[in-house]
Design a protein around this motif. Structure first.
Motif, PDB file in Angstrom:
ATOM      1  N   LEU A 135       0.524  -4.075  -6.862  1.00  0.00           N
ATOM      2  CA  LEU A 135       0.329  -2.661  -6.532  1.00  0.00           C
ATOM      3  C   LEU A 135       1.122  -1.775  -7.488  1.00  0.00           C
ATOM      4  CD1 LEU A 135      -0.710  -0.480  -4.586  1.00  0.00           C
ATOM      5  CD2 LEU A 135       1.397  -0.765  -3.312  1.00  0.00           C
ATOM      6  N   GLY A 136       2.387  -2.154  -7.696  1.00  0.00           N
ATOM      7  CA  GLY A 136       3.227  -1.336  -8.562  1.00  0.00           C
ATOM      8  C   GLY A 136       2.675  -1.253  -9.970  1.00  0.00           C
ATOM      9  N   LEU A 137       2.265  -2.415 -10.501  1.00  0.00           N
ATOM     10  CA  LEU A 137       1.726  -2.407 -11.865  1.00  0.00           C
ATOM     11  C   LEU A 137       0.454  -1.584 -11.935  1.00  0.00           C
ATOM     12  CD1 LEU A 137       2.378  -6.055 -13.029  1.00  0.00           C
ATOM     13  CD2 LEU A 137       3.322  -3.983 -14.002  1.00  0.00           C
ATOM     14  N   LEU A 138      -0.340  -1.691 -10.896  1.00  0.00           N
ATOM     15  CA  LEU A 138      -1.575  -0.911 -10.861  1.00  0.00           C
ATOM     16  C   LEU A 138      -1.253   0.580 -10.881  1.00  0.00           C
ATOM     17  CD1 LEU A 138      -4.438  -1.877 -10.747  1.00  0.00           C
ATOM     18  CD2 LEU A 138      -4.414  -1.611  -8.278  1.00  0.00           C
ATOM     19  N   GLU A 139      -0.289   0.973 -10.066  1.00  0.00           N
ATOM     20  CA  GLU A 139       0.052   2.392 -10.014  1.00  0.00           C
ATOM     21  C   GLU A 139       0.590   2.867 -11.352  1.00  0.00           C
ATOM     22  OE1 GLU A 139       2.552   3.557  -6.807  1.00  0.00           O
ATOM     23  OE2 GLU A 139       1.335   2.545  -5.304  1.00  0.00           O
ATOM     24  N   VAL A 140       1.472   2.068 -11.939  1.00  0.00           N
ATOM     25  CA  VAL A 140       2.108   2.564 -13.149  1.00  0.00           C
ATOM     26  C   VAL A 140       1.124   2.571 -14.322  1.00  0.00           C
ATOM     27  CG1 VAL A 140       3.113   0.468 -14.107  1.00  0.00           C
ATOM     28  CG2 VAL A 140       4.312   2.605 -14.324  1.00  0.00           C
ATOM     29  N   THR A 141       0.190   1.610 -14.360  1.00  0.00           N
ATOM     30  CA  THR A 141      -0.769   1.643 -15.467  1.00  0.00           C
ATOM     31  C   THR A 141      -1.771   2.779 -15.273  1.00  0.00           C
ATOM     32  OG1 THR A 141      -1.808  -0.175 -14.307  1.00  0.00           O
ATOM     33  CG2 THR A 141      -0.723  -0.683 -16.350  1.00  0.00           C
ATOM     34  N   PHE A 142      -2.225   2.961 -14.056  1.00  0.00           N
ATOM     35  CA  PHE A 142      -3.141   4.077 -13.825  1.00  0.00           C
ATOM     36  C   PHE A 142      -2.461   5.403 -14.148  1.00  0.00           C
ATOM     37  CE2 PHE A 142      -6.195   1.680 -10.993  1.00  0.00           C
ATOM     38  CZ  PHE A 142      -7.299   1.962 -11.779  1.00  0.00           C
ATOM     39  N   SER A 143      -1.225   5.552 -13.687  1.00  0.00           N
ATOM     40  CA  SER A 143      -0.593   6.849 -13.885  1.00  0.00           C
ATOM     41  C   SER A 143      -0.168   7.040 -15.336  1.00  0.00           C
ATOM     42  CB  SER A 143       0.604   6.999 -12.956  1.00  0.00           C
ATOM     43  OG  SER A 143       1.569   6.034 -13.266  1.00  0.00           O
ATOM     44  N   SER A 144      -0.132   5.944 -16.122  1.00  0.00           N
ATOM     45  CA  SER A 144       0.129   6.115 -17.548  1.00  0.00           C
ATOM     46  C   SER A 144      -1.160   6.347 -18.312  1.00  0.00           C
ATOM     47  CB  SER A 144       0.826   4.880 -18.119  1.00  0.00           C
ATOM     48  OG  SER A 144       1.995   4.614 -17.409  1.00  0.00           O
ATOM     49  N   GLY A 145      -2.252   6.408 -17.605  1.00  0.00           N
ATOM     50  CA  GLY A 145      -3.518   6.678 -18.268  1.00  0.00           C
ATOM     51  C   GLY A 145      -4.174   5.453 -18.862  1.00  0.00           C
ATOM     52  N   HIS A 188      -3.730  10.937  -7.765  1.00  0.00           N
ATOM     53  CA  HIS A 188      -4.207  12.296  -8.009  1.00  0.00           C
ATOM     54  C   HIS A 188      -3.591  13.261  -7.003  1.00  0.00           C
ATOM     55  CE1 HIS A 188      -6.902  15.507  -9.142  1.00  0.00           C
ATOM     56  NE2 HIS A 188      -7.137  15.712  -7.852  1.00  0.00           N
ATOM     57  N   VAL A 189      -3.587  12.857  -5.735  1.00  0.00           N
ATOM     58  CA  VAL A 189      -3.071  13.746  -4.695  1.00  0.00           C
ATOM     59  C   VAL A 189      -1.544  13.764  -4.695  1.00  0.00           C
ATOM     60  CG1 VAL A 189      -3.038  14.127  -2.200  1.00  0.00           C
ATOM     61  CG2 VAL A 189      -5.124  13.411  -3.315  1.00  0.00           C
ATOM     62  N   GLY A 190      -0.967  12.639  -5.085  1.00  0.00           N
ATOM     63  CA  GLY A 190       0.491  12.534  -5.017  1.00  0.00           C
ATOM     64  C   GLY A 190       0.959  11.928  -3.724  1.00  0.00           C
ATOM     65  N   SER A 191       0.037  11.436  -2.955  1.00  0.00           N
ATOM     66  CA  SER A 191       0.416  10.800  -1.696  1.00  0.00           C
ATOM     67  C   SER A 191      -0.724   9.891  -1.275  1.00  0.00           C
ATOM     68  CB  SER A 191       0.656  11.844  -0.621  1.00  0.00           C
ATOM     69  OG  SER A 191       0.636  11.233   0.650  1.00  0.00           O
ATOM     70  N   PHE A 192      -0.346   8.819  -0.578  1.00  0.00           N
ATOM     71  CA  PHE A 192      -1.381   7.927  -0.080  1.00  0.00           C
ATOM     72  C   PHE A 192      -1.711   8.228   1.375  1.00  0.00           C
ATOM     73  CE2 PHE A 192       0.343   5.600  -3.671  1.00  0.00           C
ATOM     74  CZ  PHE A 192      -0.819   5.260  -4.326  1.00  0.00           C
ATOM     75  N   ASN A 193      -1.061   9.234   1.922  1.00  0.00           N
ATOM     76  CA  ASN A 193      -1.266   9.536   3.328  1.00  0.00           C
ATOM     77  C   ASN A 193      -2.671  10.093   3.539  1.00  0.00           C
ATOM     78  OD1 ASN A 193      -1.080  11.226   5.849  1.00  0.00           O
ATOM     79  ND2 ASN A 193       0.882  10.135   5.844  1.00  0.00           N
ATOM     80  N   ILE A 194      -3.388   9.504   4.461  1.00  0.00           N
ATOM     81  CA  ILE A 194      -4.796   9.886   4.614  1.00  0.00           C
ATOM     82  C   ILE A 194      -4.912  11.337   5.073  1.00  0.00           C
ATOM     83  CG2 ILE A 194      -6.908   9.428   5.893  1.00  0.00           C
ATOM     84  CD1 ILE A 194      -6.156   6.510   5.916  1.00  0.00           C
ATOM     85  N   SER A 195      -4.084  11.723   6.050  1.00  0.00           N
ATOM     86  CA  SER A 195      -4.174  13.107   6.534  1.00  0.00           C
ATOM     87  C   SER A 195      -3.939  14.081   5.389  1.00  0.00           C
ATOM     88  CB  SER A 195      -3.137  13.353   7.618  1.00  0.00           C
ATOM     89  OG  SER A 195      -3.071  12.274   8.485  1.00  0.00           O
ATOM     90  N   GLU A 196      -2.960  13.766   4.561  1.00  0.00           N
ATOM     91  CA  GLU A 196      -2.670  14.671   3.450  1.00  0.00           C
ATOM     92  C   GLU A 196      -3.809  14.697   2.442  1.00  0.00           C
ATOM     93  OE1 GLU A 196       1.193  14.034   1.662  1.00  0.00           O
ATOM     94  OE2 GLU A 196       2.059  13.694   3.651  1.00  0.00           O
ATOM     95  N   ILE A 197      -4.377  13.536   2.184  1.00  0.00           N
ATOM     96  CA  ILE A 197      -5.479  13.496   1.221  1.00  0.00           C
ATOM     97  C   ILE A 197      -6.655  14.301   1.755  1.00  0.00           C
ATOM     98  CG2 ILE A 197      -7.207  11.974   0.191  1.00  0.00           C
ATOM     99  CD1 ILE A 197      -5.020   9.882  -0.044  1.00  0.00           C
ATOM    100  N   LEU A 198      -6.954  14.106   3.039  1.00  0.00           N
ATOM    101  CA  LEU A 198      -8.085  14.826   3.599  1.00  0.00           C
ATOM    102  C   LEU A 198      -7.830  16.327   3.601  1.00  0.00           C
ATOM    103  CD1 LEU A 198      -9.111  12.537   6.593  1.00  0.00           C
ATOM    104  CD2 LEU A 198      -9.999  12.597   4.274  1.00  0.00           C
ATOM    105  N   ALA A 199      -6.551  16.688   3.716  1.00  0.00           N
ATOM    106  CA  ALA A 199      -6.240  18.109   3.791  1.00  0.00           C
ATOM    107  C   ALA A 199      -6.088  18.751   2.420  1.00  0.00           C
ATOM    108  CB  ALA A 199      -4.955  18.301   4.598  1.00  0.00           C
ATOM    109  N   THR A 200      -6.159  17.923   1.353  1.00  0.00           N
ATOM    110  CA  THR A 200      -5.990  18.502   0.023  1.00  0.00           C
ATOM    111  C   THR A 200      -7.186  19.387  -0.319  1.00  0.00           C
ATOM    112  OG1 THR A 200      -4.906  16.470  -0.592  1.00  0.00           O
ATOM    113  CG2 THR A 200      -5.526  17.947  -2.380  1.00  0.00           C
ATOM    114  N   PRO A 201      -6.949  20.604  -0.642  1.00  0.00           N
ATOM    115  CA  PRO A 201      -8.090  21.465  -0.978  1.00  0.00           C
ATOM    116  C   PRO A 201      -8.720  21.037  -2.296  1.00  0.00           C
ATOM    117  CG  PRO A 201      -6.017  22.642  -1.211  1.00  0.00           C
ATOM    118  CD  PRO A 201      -5.685  21.314  -0.656  1.00  0.00           C
ATOM    119  N   GLY A 202     -10.024  21.074  -2.322  1.00  0.00           N
ATOM    120  CA  GLY A 202     -10.741  20.776  -3.560  1.00  0.00           C
ATOM    121  C   GLY A 202     -10.750  19.313  -3.954  1.00  0.00           C
TER     122      GLY A 202
END
Lengths: 155, 805, 539, 166
Positions: free
Chosen positions: C407-417, B185-199
């Motif tokens: 992990l990769g399969l999880l990411e790609v399936t989640f991101s494919s909805g 959802h955020v586009g990153s797994f970085n914790i700092s970035e996730i925490l800083a994501t508004p909303g």
């Protein structure tokens, strides 16, 4: 008595059938025939021998050579394919044509390949025929009794 | 300089090092073992001033950028706070271990796993990336699994290890799913970035992701209803219990919640989940602890209570809650580890740690007694220990809430904290009295094997003393150690002024009251133990868990019997019916339902009619055949008609081949069919309707397969090329043969390979040695051998059986 | 790197020639014959691996190459086709055979060796290689038969009752699958008029939906039966535990993977749009395969039976990756396929390691029954360590290859909805862990119930090295893939991109075949809700 | 019309083959597989154009006629080649199955297929019928040699206890 007739038939027929097989093989490229058919015909010829002389005798004669024959067939086929490399590519056919008394004779790697096919077919078919006939012979006496017993138990 | 990575590498590298040098007991070794974590502790301590000023150390190492996978480390206030506890206590444990395992050959292995754990745990709290955190999280799970089952042939240990691993893995996997959802959802797994994501707190996916993350945190931190694995994990050697299951690993879940706190704590979902789960766990753990007579089990439940406390505290966004949280974490680490270590010393010296068998230990091991009493003071919250400060702050939090706005929540929290605390006081007094001071054990007493040496006790004593007097000098380091951690949890800068003595406030009076009632609980302990024993077992979550696992096993078992234990016919029919479904789908669901026969409408001649009729007759006769001979004959009829068909439609090669193969097949079938014994059971014909159904469906399938070729033709066939080029390029006029050996010779090569393999296979199957003797065994079993006058085994046969060529 | 395309014939030619030579000498005296056969096989699998690596490197750097058998003009002759995915499979199978060979040498009994075990290994290799590299649908059938026949023989060689029992089921059920493949190829010829896969790809877009559905469905059944997908997997658990452990290991690394590879090859090439419109079906199959496989593993009483069921379960993951291959997602079209390939490679490595490790235990202890084993961690610490890592790699723990794949399969399936299947895969992951723990604890922990057949002294001999070293190498490989994940992902991504690039395939085989732009969607009403194949071609 | 009839014939062969395969016993299995083989070969034959009478044997001069004309006057050669390959392969496989059947008979003395005896004994089997189970005691004595097959049955009391214990 029947065995004697059978042996006689075997003595005469087997060579003839094998000749037919060779004939079918040779004309295969132009007319119906070819390695498969020739191999199957040759196998039938030797089946006749099995019937006439019994599996054990036949096995002593041909048995050890069947798997190597099949192997030889595969080697021949692979060689034919590899020879094609000389002609530019794997499996490329190479033909030699020359004339003997105005008759065009041709030899090519496809024929070598077809020969390989024939060997493999003979080797394979005979392996099964021999082994199974042999087993059938070995327990022929018991078999009769067995059938009887089975019949009884069915009732 | 990649200092963080170097620290981790140091610890990871220490693991195989201590394994390989196969340590033995000596003071030098104990110091050596404590050295790596001590060094990391010192390094972290040196960073404290910089961190306190708001600096952070960040290091990022790419791993698999495509997947967003990286090792990102970030040393901030929270990370260094937990990091110091991990390595500091780790050093003490490493020292202690050298004494605990004196003379044990597997000591090296223990160190291997211990250091592996230490490094993973440190990586976990330093992680600045959800996936990094997960990687180290799993690292702690595996190492903990190996440590719990250190005694690999003791069933209690292996069972405990399995439960611990399964529960934490279940949570971990749920957490991974949550992380992936959040990270995508955020586009990153970085914790700092996730925490800083508004909303981010109000995103649509947040409830799902957060629930999954909670599962991870709650399982790891032994929250209700997952708390059952922690007491089971006490089968681990004591150093591991002290380190993993009280001071560090179980706090990983709490740590994760603290990490996520800045972004999500505003949610109602966050508050209520943590408040209720944490509060209930706190009370449950505290009350349960009185029940146990095993010192480690008692302490384990007390740990569960503290973990519940910590989770509950994280529900709030209040100043006192933050302060209580950080102080409790430190205080707990400083008193619970020594208590475990002391239990280990007692176990080591007496051969048991069951309170019913112990008494009067104060005389034989006074130093241990001092340690335990000091730690118990902190645990009970007696002034002036750090435990006192922690409890004060927590009660203060409840009191303030009650005073100001949230009367229900504040009151609940106040009462629950007091309830849990008084039971813990009762149980720790029980432990001290029964173990150290009373004169006679309940049951036959254990005897002292050997008194503990001072080095054995020293680490525990050191930690206890720190926890006791640490509170007195708290102003010296409160803003160095606690304030940055609070800042990281709350997301705002913090300034601290702890005071031990507030005067006789209601909170202090409650504290005193708790202590007093704690003595009452102690006095009533036998009654309470009996009361607990009367509670039905099936309510415990351990039993629930076990029955769930059992149910999975039984379901799996039933299912497997159903699908795999059946004969071949249903299995084969599945494949066939799948084909039928495809045909149905293709024909009926997705076409305009018109059948165009591209074939000319010429009426077939008499010969065709005859052939078709004969073939169908032959096929039906094969099915209906009563004897094997008639079956073979009917099959032959089908074969011959197929041959005729080939003749009729211009395929002489095919016809010849088919005929010859038919002949050979019949011979083979005859040879075998008259050998195979019929079976009585075979007469019982079953499931005729099902077979008929499959058969008719297959008939439809075959029909569809042929017809579809004549409904549609998309492109020109490649076949004319072969007719045209056969002679000029293939040097032969028999096009079929030319295709076989030249155009598609590669196919034929594969085909004869199949034949060659079949030859080798038949050779192997039919000439293996025992085939004849097996046959005789069967006959003997059926009583067919002797009276039938079967010939004795000939030399020839024997040779065959022995596999003579 | 450019290479002469004739080399594409070697993956089939080398094993065939050496295997045939091995058969040729079958009448020599035993000792001499075995010596020669073993040498031949050693040379052949070594050469095969070298060729495979060369082909892989060339495909990765130079793109796809096609070669015509007999130099006939495509589509009339038989095409062989090499791209990175083919190269990966050739290399993996070559590598596995090189690693399993010493294990087989050390443990195979005289009886099986006498009956031609070693040449048979080569023929299995030939069948697999041929199926990987072929570009002709009927030829694919032929090589499937080679592969199957070789596996039939390897499965039944030795002829013990359980082998024959499993063998019959295996043969018959696989025969059904082959039949479907043959009919599929027949329909392709009957309706599209061609057998060349590039040519089929070109014409498929014009084919009406019934034809597409028929060919697609039959191929799905056929490949599914080889790959042991639900509900056509019955043959696998009935047979895999019966032969010699080296054979089981070889099978697990080769057989099911060929089926999966064929799906990877054929679906994106022939009808990429079906991957989307059939996605619910594929996902259902994948999910059921995973769940039933792993539940089956719970109920098993012996080592190899348990591991066999895990093969099925893991196949589900690969299908899941394939099913999302053409779904738009942030990682790009085809990423699902890349991960499926990576997962396949991971699975080959880890499963072979586990089966070799478990097989060694079976051979050494004389039984594979879990409740008769125990306490091996003390007797065989090295084996235990390797097995432990392999077990947790299968369960997908970091930092092994399993983690990257999961992990990769999880990411790609989640991101494919595809949330449901992603959830199922996580759940199955947990069940896998539970079952691997069960296996591990039964074999290695607890009290020893029996002593090894071979005394400890002998266990440290050359034989122990030959049985243990391959497993060590495999486990190290798994860790390497996990740690050096990015290059591996890049390779898989390249392979997937090449595999979904239909235009490149046709161009490599014969540019003249392109009758229309392959990126145009087939004018078919039923496909209206699928993404435009312009996205599918995705460049 | 011929195609239609061929399709019918193939359907009948498929149906008969499937019916035989689903019956008990190895013999019927082999018979059924043979019928299926015929069915598949004929189905393959149906994929080409069905031309009566003219075998694809060309002469040296025919090339000049051009492919299109040749195709209308000769039978389609490619399916023939494919079928030939398929026939031979299925012959190899059938022979192998026959050998398996033979060996199984030698080992067990029974015509029952694997799992079928188990099905008789295994009470949870969906395909077993009550009447058959009643016959079990008689049958079981005869099959002590098949003990190994019982090992294949999952529904052992011991193994279930073992699972439960887990």
């Amino acid at each position: 008595m029947t065995e004697i007739y059978l042996r006689l038939v075997d003595k005469i027929l087997t060579p003839i059938i094998i000749l037919i097989a060779i004939f079918l093989f040779l004309r295969g490229h132009d007319l119906p025939g070819g390695g498969f058919i020739a191999g199957l015909v040759a196998a039938s010829a030797i089946e006749l021998t099995i019937l006439a002389r019994g599996a054990e005798a036949t096995r002593d004669r041909y048995g050890p050579w069947l798997i190597p024959l099949a192997g030889l067939g595969l080697v021949a086929a692979a060689t034919a394919a590899l020879l094609g490399l000389y002609g530019g590519g794997f499996f490329r056919s190479i033909w030699l044509e020359f004339y003997v008394f105005d008759d065009k004779l041709k030899f090519g790697t496809p024929q070598l390949f077809d020969l390989g096919v024939m060997f493999v077919v003979i080797g394979m078919a005979l392996t099964y025929l021999l082994r199974l006939s042999e087993a059938a012979e070995a327990t022929a006496v018991k078999q009769a009794a067995l059938e009887e017993r089975v019949e009884e138990s069915r009732l | 300089m990649p200092a963080l990575a170097l620290c981790l590498i140091l610890l990871f590298a220490a693991a195989p090092f201590f394994w390989l040098i196969r340590p033995h007991r000596s003071l030098v070794f104990a110091w050596l073992a404590a050295l790596p974590p001590a060094a990391v502790t010192v390094w972290q301590a040196l960073q404290l001033p910089a961190i306190a000023q708001g600096n952070v150390l960040v290091e990022r190492y790419a791993w698999a950028p495509t997947l967003g996978l990286e090792i990102a480390l970030r040393l901030d206030g929270l990370a260094i706070f937990f990091g110091l506890i991990i390595t500091g206590i780790g050093a003490c444990i490493a020292f202690y271990t050298a004494y605990y395992f004196e003379g044990d050959k597997r000591q090296g292995f223990f160190y291997l796993v211990l250091y592996g754990f230490m490094a993973s745990m440190l990586g976990l709290v330093w992680a600045d990336d959800l996936l990094t955190l997960f990687v180290f999280w799993e690292g702690t799970s595996i190492t903990s699994y190996l440590l719990i089952a250190f005694k690999t042939d003791y069933k209690g240990a292996t069972d405990g290890a399995r439960r611990a691993l399964i529960v934490t893995t279940a949570g971990g996997l749920a957490m991974l799913a949550g992380m992936v959802i959040l990270g995508l959802h955020v586009g990153s797994f970085n914790i700092s970035e996730i925490l800083a994501t508004p909303g981010i707190a109000n995103a649509a996916i947040t409830p799902v992701a957060l629930s999954l993350l909670f599962l991870g945190a709650f399982t790891k931190s032994a929250q209700f209803p997952f708390q059952f694995w922690l007491p089971g994990a006490m089968a681990a050697p004591t150093p591991a219990s002290a380190y993993l299951h009280s001071a560090t690993m179980v706090k990983a879940g709490v740590f994760l919640l603290a990490r996520l706190h800045p972004a999500f704590s505003e949610l109602d979902m966050w508050f209520w989940t943590l408040f209720l789960v944490g509060g209930f766990t706190m009370v449950l753990g505290g009350v349960s602890s009185i029940r146990y007579t095993d010192m480690k089990a008692l302490l384990a439940y007390a740990t569960v209570a503290v973990l519940g406390t910590l989770v509950m505290l994280l529900a709030f966004r209040e100043k006192y809650a933050y302060e209580a949280f950080v102080v409790t974490v430190l205080a707990h680490a400083l008193y619970k580890a020594p208590l475990f270590l002391s239990a280990g010393i007692v176990d080591h010296a007496m051969g048991t740690r069951d309170l019913r068998k112990l008494a009067g230990l104060a005389r034989v091991m006074p130093v241990v007694m001092v340690t335990v009493v000091l730690a118990a003071l902190s645990m009970s919250g007696v002034i002036p220990t750090m435990g006192f400060l922690a409890k004060e702050l927590m009660l203060e939090n409840g009191y303030q809430l009650f005073e100001h706005s949230e009367q229900l929540v504040g009151g609940l929290m106040y009462v629950a904290a007091a309830l849990a605390a008084l039971f813990m006081v009762g149980s720790i007094i029980t432990l001290i009295w029964e173990g150290f001071f009373r004169q006679q054990p309940d049951e036959e007493g254990a005897h002292l094997h050997h008194a503990p040496s001072f080095g054995f006790v020293a680490p525990a004593l050191l930690l206890t003393v720190l926890g006791t007097i640490g509170a007195l000098f708290i102003s010296a380091y409160e803003n160095l150690l606690f304030a940055p951690a609070i800042a990281a949890i709350s997301g705002e800068p913090a300034e601290l002024h702890f005071k031990l003595w507030h005067g006789f406030t209601p909170v202090f009076l409650t504290s005193l009251g708790v202590l007093a009632v704690g003595f009452v609980v102690f006095a009533l302990r036998q009654l309470l133990r009996r009361g607990f024993a009367a509670v039905p077992q099936r309510l415990s979550s351990l039993v629930v868990y076990d029955s769930i696992v059992d149910a999975i096993y039984h379901f799996a078992y039933r299912l497997t019997v159903l699908i795999q234990g059946s004969p071949m016919a249903p299995q084969a029919s599945v494949t066939l019916l799948a084909g039928v479904l495809v045909a149905l789908y293709a024909i009926f669901l997705n076409t305009e339902r018109t059948i165009v026969i591209l074939d000319s409408l010429e009426i077939p001649g008499i010969s065709e009619w005859l052939i078709f009729a004969l073939a169908i007759f032959g096929a039906l006769a094969t099915v209906r055949a009563r004897s094997r001979l008639s079956a073979i004959i009917s099959l032959g009829v089908v074969g011959v008609t197929v041959t005729l068909f080939f003749v009729l439609f211009g395929a002489p090669d095919l016809a010849l081949t088919q005929l010859l193969i038919e002949v050979l097949s019949v011979i083979l079938l005859v040879l075998v069919f008259f050998r195979v014994r019929p079976d009585p059971a075979i007469e019982l014909d079953r499931r005729r309707a099902f077979r008929l159904f499959v058969a008719i469906a297959m008939g439809f399938f075959g029909f569809a397969v042929v017809m579809i070729n004549h409904v549609t033709q998309v492109g020109e066939s490649i076949s004319p090329y072969f007719l045209e080029k056969s002679y000029s390029l293939g040097k032969g006029t028999n096009v079929v043969n030319v295709i076989l050996v030249d155009f598609r010779g590669y196919d034929t090569m594969g085909e004869i390979t199949v034949l060659g393999l079949a030859a080798l296979g038949g050779y192997a199957l039919l000439r293996s040695p025992h085939i004849q003797s097996l046959r005789r065994r069967i006959d003997a079993a059926r009583g067919l051998n002797s009276q039938d006058g079967a010939p004795e085994v000939s030399a020839q046969q024997k040779a065959t059986e022995l596999g003579h060529d | 790197m450019s290479l002469h395309p004739t080399i594409l014939s070697l993956p089939v030619a080398i094993p065939l020639l050496f295997g045939a030579l091995g058969m040729l000498i079958q009448s020599l005296p035993l000792a001499r014959r075995l010596q020669i056969q073993q040498t031949l096989v050693g040379i052949a699998i070594g050469a095969n691996l070298v060729v495979a690596v060369i082909l892989l490197v060339s495909a990765l750097t130079g793109g796809p190459v096609a070669y015509q058998m007999g130099l006939w003009v495509p589509p009339f002759g038989i095409t062989v086709y090499l791209d990175a995915m083919t190269g990966i499979m050739l290399t993996m199978v070559g590598l596995l055979s090189v690693l399993i060979y010493p294990f087989a040498l050390a443990t195979i009994d005289a009886e099986r060796a006498r009956l031609g075990f070693f040449p048979m290994m080569l023929f299995l290799l030939m069948g697999a290689n041929g199926a990987f590299i072929t570009g002709d649908l009927f030829n694919l059938y032929v090589f499937y038969e080679v592969l199957l026949m070789a596996s039939f023989v390897l499965l039944t060689i030795g002829g013990t009752p359980s082998q024959i029992n499993g063998g019959i089921r295996y043969v018959v059920l696989n025969l059904m699958g082959s039949m479907m493949l043959l009919l599929g190829a027949g329909i392709a010829y009957g309706t599209l008029g061609t057998l060349n896969m590039a040519h089929i790809a070109v014409r498929m877009a014009d084919a009406p939906y019934p034809v597409q559905a028929m060919i697609g469905g039959l191929l799905l059944i056929a490949f599914g039966a080889k790959a042991a997908l639900f509900p056509v997997f019955f043959w696998l658990p009935s047979s895999y535990h019966t032969p010699h452990p080296a054979v089981t290991a070889l099978f697990s690394g080769v057989l099911t993977k060929v089926g999966m590879y064929s799906m990877f090859r054929v679906f994106p090439l022939f009808f990429p749009w079906l991957l989307n419109s059939w996605q619910p079906l594929l996902m259902t199959i994948a999910g059921l395969t995973m769940v039933i496989g792993v539940l089956g593993a719970f109920a098993q009483p012996t080592i190899r039976r348990l591991l066999s069921f895990h093969i099925i379960s893991q196949i589900g993951y690969m299908l899941m990756g394939l099913a999302v291959a053409m779904t738009p997602n942030p990682y790009g079209i085809g990423f699902g396929l890349a991960l499926a390939i990576l997962f396949l490679v991971h699975n080959q490595i880890v499963k072979t390691a586990l089966l070799l490790g478990g097989g060694a235990v079976e051979l050494e202890m004389g039984t594979g029954k879990l409740n008769e084993l125990g306490g091996l961690v003390k007797l065989r610490p090295v084996q235990a360590t390797i097995f432990f890592i392999a077990a947790f790699a299968l369960a997908g723990f970091p930092p092994t290859s399993g983690f990257i794949g999961k992990l990769g399969l999880l990411e790609v399936t989640f991101s494919s909805g595809q949330w449901v299947i992603a959830g199922v895969s996580v759940f199955v992951s947990l069940l896998t862990t539970m079952s691997m723990i069960r296996l591990w604890q039964y074999i290695f922990w607890g009290k020893p119930h029996r002593q090894p057949l071979t005394p400890r002294r002998q266990a440290h001999s050359n034989q122990a090295l030959m049985t243990t070293a391959p497993v060590v190498i495999l486990v190290v490989l798994s860790l390497l893939i996990g740690v050096v994940a990015q290059p591996m992902l890049d390779v898989a991504q390249t392979a997937a991109n090449q595999a979904i690039d239909r235009a490149a395939y046709v161009k490599a085989v014969n540019p003249e075949l392109t009758e229309q732009d392959l990126r145009i969607a087939p004018p078919d009403l039923h496909l209206s809700n699928t993404p435009h194949p312009a996205q599918v071609a995705g460049r | 019309m011929t195609a239609f009839m061929l399709a019918l014939l193939v359907g009948v062969l498929f149906a008969c083959g499937a019916y035989l395969i689903l019956q008990r016993g190895q013999i019927k299995l082999v018979l059924g597989l043979s019928l299926l083989t015929h069915a598949v070969n004929l189905a393959l034959f149906g994929t080409g154009t069905l031309t009566r009478g003219a075998p694809p044997i060309v002469s040296e001069e025919t090339e000049s006629l051009g492919a299109a004309i040749l195709f209308t006057s000769y039978a389609d050669p490619l399916p023939q080649a494919l079928i030939l390959t398929a026939i031979v392969i299925s012959f190899g496989v059938t022979a192998f199955i026959v050998a398996l059947v033979f060996r199984r008979d030698a080992l067990t003395g029974s015509d029952l297929l694997p799992g079928e005896l188990a099905a008789v004994i295994n009470t949870s089997d969906p395909f077993a019928e009550f009447s058959l189970r009643m016959k079990l005691p008689d049958a079981a004595d005869d099959y002590d040699i098949l003990q190994y097959e019982l090992d294949e049955v999952y529904d052992h009391p011991e193994s279930e206890a073992e699972v439960a214990h887990e």
